[in-house]
Design a protein around this motif. Structure first.
Motif, short mmCIF file in Angstrom:
data_model
loop_
_atom_site.label_atom_id
_atom_site.label_comp_id
_atom_site.label_asym_id
_atom_site.label_seq_id
_atom_site.Cartn_x
_atom_site.Cartn_y
_atom_site.Cartn_z
N ASP A 84 0.80 -1.22 0.00
CA ASP A 84 0.00 0.00 0.00
C ASP A 84 0.84 1.28 0.00
O ASP A 84 0.27 2.38 0.07
CB ASP A 84 -0.94 0.02 1.21
CG ASP A 84 -2.03 -1.05 1.10
OD1 ASP A 84 -2.41 -1.38 -0.04
OD2 ASP A 84 -2.48 -1.56 2.15
N VAL A 85 2.16 1.15 -0.08
CA VAL A 85 3.02 2.33 -0.18
C VAL A 85 3.17 2.69 -1.65
O VAL A 85 3.64 1.87 -2.44
CB VAL A 85 4.40 2.09 0.46
CG1 VAL A 85 5.27 3.33 0.32
CG2 VAL A 85 4.25 1.70 1.92
N PRO A 86 2.77 3.89 -2.07
CA PRO A 86 2.86 4.25 -3.49
C PRO A 86 4.30 4.20 -4.00
O PRO A 86 5.24 4.55 -3.28
CB PRO A 86 2.31 5.69 -3.53
CG PRO A 86 1.49 5.82 -2.29
CD PRO A 86 2.15 4.96 -1.26
N THR A 87 4.46 3.77 -5.23
CA THR A 87 5.79 3.67 -5.82
C THR A 87 6.51 5.01 -5.81
O THR A 87 7.72 5.07 -5.53
CB THR A 87 5.69 3.14 -7.26
OG1 THR A 87 5.10 1.83 -7.24
CG2 THR A 87 7.06 3.06 -7.92
N ASP A 88 5.80 6.09 -6.08
CA ASP A 88 6.47 7.40 -6.11
C ASP A 88 6.97 7.82 -4.74
O ASP A 88 7.99 8.50 -4.62
CB ASP A 88 5.56 8.47 -6.71
CG ASP A 88 4.44 8.88 -5.76
OD1 ASP A 88 3.61 8.02 -5.42
OD2 ASP A 88 4.39 10.05 -5.36
N PHE A 89 6.31 7.36 -3.68
CA PHE A 89 6.78 7.65 -2.32
C PHE A 89 8.10 6.91 -2.07
O PHE A 89 9.06 7.47 -1.54
CB PHE A 89 5.72 7.24 -1.30
CG PHE A 89 6.03 7.65 0.12
CD1 PHE A 89 5.61 8.88 0.61
CD2 PHE A 89 6.76 6.81 0.95
CE1 PHE A 89 5.91 9.26 1.92
CE2 PHE A 89 7.07 7.19 2.26
CZ PHE A 89 6.64 8.42 2.73
N ILE A 90 8.13 5.64 -2.46
CA ILE A 90 9.36 4.85 -2.32
C ILE A 90 10.49 5.51 -3.10
O ILE A 90 11.62 5.63 -2.61
CB ILE A 90 9.13 3.41 -2.81
CG1 ILE A 90 8.08 2.71 -1.94
CG2 ILE A 90 10.45 2.62 -2.82
CD1 ILE A 90 7.64 1.35 -2.46
N GLN A 91 10.20 5.98 -4.30
CA GLN A 91 11.24 6.63 -5.12
C GLN A 91 11.75 7.90 -4.48
O GLN A 91 12.94 8.22 -4.57
CB GLN A 91 10.67 6.90 -6.52
CG GLN A 91 10.46 5.62 -7.33
CD GLN A 91 9.72 5.85 -8.63
OE1 GLN A 91 8.87 6.74 -8.72
NE2 GLN A 91 10.04 5.05 -9.64
N ARG A 92 10.87 8.64 -3.80
CA ARG A 92 11.32 9.86 -3.12
C ARG A 92 12.18 9.55 -1.90
O ARG A 92 13.12 10.28 -1.58
CB ARG A 92 10.12 10.73 -2.76
CG ARG A 92 9.57 11.48 -4.00
CD ARG A 92 8.48 12.44 -3.65
NE ARG A 92 7.24 11.76 -3.33
CZ ARG A 92 6.48 12.04 -2.28
NH1 ARG A 92 6.83 12.98 -1.43
NH2 ARG A 92 5.36 11.40 -2.08
N VAL A 93 11.86 8.46 -1.19
CA VAL A 93 12.72 8.02 -0.09
C VAL A 93 14.10 7.67 -0.63
O VAL A 93 15.13 8.06 -0.06
CB VAL A 93 12.08 6.83 0.64
CG1 VAL A 93 13.07 6.20 1.62
CG2 VAL A 93 10.81 7.26 1.38
N PHE A 94 14.14 6.97 -1.74
CA PHE A 94 15.43 6.62 -2.36
C PHE A 94 16.16 7.88 -2.83
O PHE A 94 17.39 7.95 -2.73
CB PHE A 94 15.22 5.65 -3.52
CG PHE A 94 15.32 4.20 -3.12
CD1 PHE A 94 16.41 3.44 -3.47
CD2 PHE A 94 14.31 3.60 -2.39
CE1 PHE A 94 16.52 2.11 -3.11
CE2 PHE A 94 14.38 2.26 -2.01
CZ PHE A 94 15.50 1.52 -2.37
N ALA A 95 15.45 8.86 -3.34
CA ALA A 95 16.09 10.10 -3.78
C ALA A 95 16.81 10.79 -2.62
O ALA A 95 17.90 11.34 -2.80
CB ALA A 95 15.06 11.03 -4.41
N THR A 96 16.20 10.75 -1.43
CA THR A 96 16.86 11.31 -0.26
C THR A 96 18.14 10.55 0.06
O THR A 96 19.18 11.14 0.37
CB THR A 96 15.92 11.30 0.96
OG1 THR A 96 14.85 12.21 0.74
CG2 THR A 96 16.65 11.69 2.23
N MET A 97 18.08 9.22 -0.03
CA MET A 97 19.26 8.41 0.27
C MET A 97 20.38 8.66 -0.73
O MET A 97 21.56 8.61 -0.38
CB MET A 97 18.89 6.93 0.31
CG MET A 97 17.96 6.57 1.46
SD MET A 97 17.68 4.80 1.67
CE MET A 97 16.55 4.46 0.31
#
Length: 250
Positions: A84-97
């Motif tokens: 239920d976590v949107p893909t774009d949210f995951i991508q933004r977390v990765f962008a921070t990393m």
């Protein structure tokens, strides 16, 4: 989120999402669920939903504010690859990393199928470590999913270890964490399971971190085995020595 952590193998935790749903045997006594309920009762703004999956947009950039390098456990209170976590949210977390590259990030998931599906849409610089939880031999298929992820450091968390895991294939794996379950309802860990897994790791030249025996009073049980503690960490990719192939070309 926390600028420091009591988890032995990390320095800090970062929770851009909190809450989860149970997916396998290791989730039965999840430490994050009662902690979330407790924080909800205490009036914590970030836990007003208790243990329901909740995204926290305002902490996505938190590691950017930490100037001292540290190892960061990503989502100690949830699972980044929850369906239920949107893909774009995951991508933004990765962008921070990617942007806050002075830290090392340790991501753990039990949802290795979704990790495998999304891996090609995510960046994998050296500072992002990806792991899967394997609590017993019933879940070793998660390791195959992890092997397909192009992370430069791939690791296993065998915690809570609920049974023996013989014939553990550690090809493409760079680190193994072992730990027993803790808490009043903890299920027992057997010494023989731990000894066998450490022997398998030694044979395959994979460093081991033995986190805890666990139990109702984990601080009393400690984390030593035969007078020794196991504090292994993965070597940087540039320092790893490739294992010789079992079947060299003629």
């Amino acid at each position: 989120m926390a600028e420091s952590s009591g988890i032995e193998w990390t320095d800090a935790t970062w929770n851009p999402l909190t809450g989860c749903t149970k997916i396998s045997a290791g989730c039965a006594n999840c430490y994050a669920e009662p902690l979330s309920r407790r924080l909800q009762l205490m009036g914590s703004d970030r836990y007003h939903n208790g243990f329901e999956l909740t995204l926290h947009e305002h902490v996505i950039d938190l590691p950017m504010r930490w100037k001292r390098p540290r190892r960061v456990f990503v989502n100690s209170m949830s699972d980044l690859f929850h369906v239920d976590v949107p893909t774009d949210f995951i991508q933004r977390v990765f962008a921070t990393m990617v942007a806050a590259k002075w830290h090392q990030y340790q991501i753990l998931t039990k949802r290795s199928d979704r990790l495998s599906e999304l891996a090609g849409q995510l960046p994998w610089p050296e500072q992002i470590w990806q792991g899967v939880t394997v609590e017993s031999a019933a879940y070793v298929s998660r390791i195959d999913h992890l092997r397909a992820v192009p992370a430069m450091t791939r690791f296993l968390s065998l915690e809570p270890l609920l049974g023996p895991i013989p014939n553990l294939d550690l090809s493409g794996i760079h680190w193994v964490i072992i730990g027993g379950e803790s808490g009043s309802r903890s299920r027992p860990i057997e010494r023989e399971w731990v000894i066998d897994i450490i022997a398998q790791c030694d044979a395959q030249q994979v460093p081991v971190f033995f986190k805890q025996w666990g139990g109702p009073a984990k601080h009393l049980a400690g984390r030593s085995l035969d007078g020794r503690t196991y504090d292994g960490l993965p070597a940087p990719p540039s320092q790893r020595i490739a294992l010789p192939t079992l079947f060299p070309e003629e």
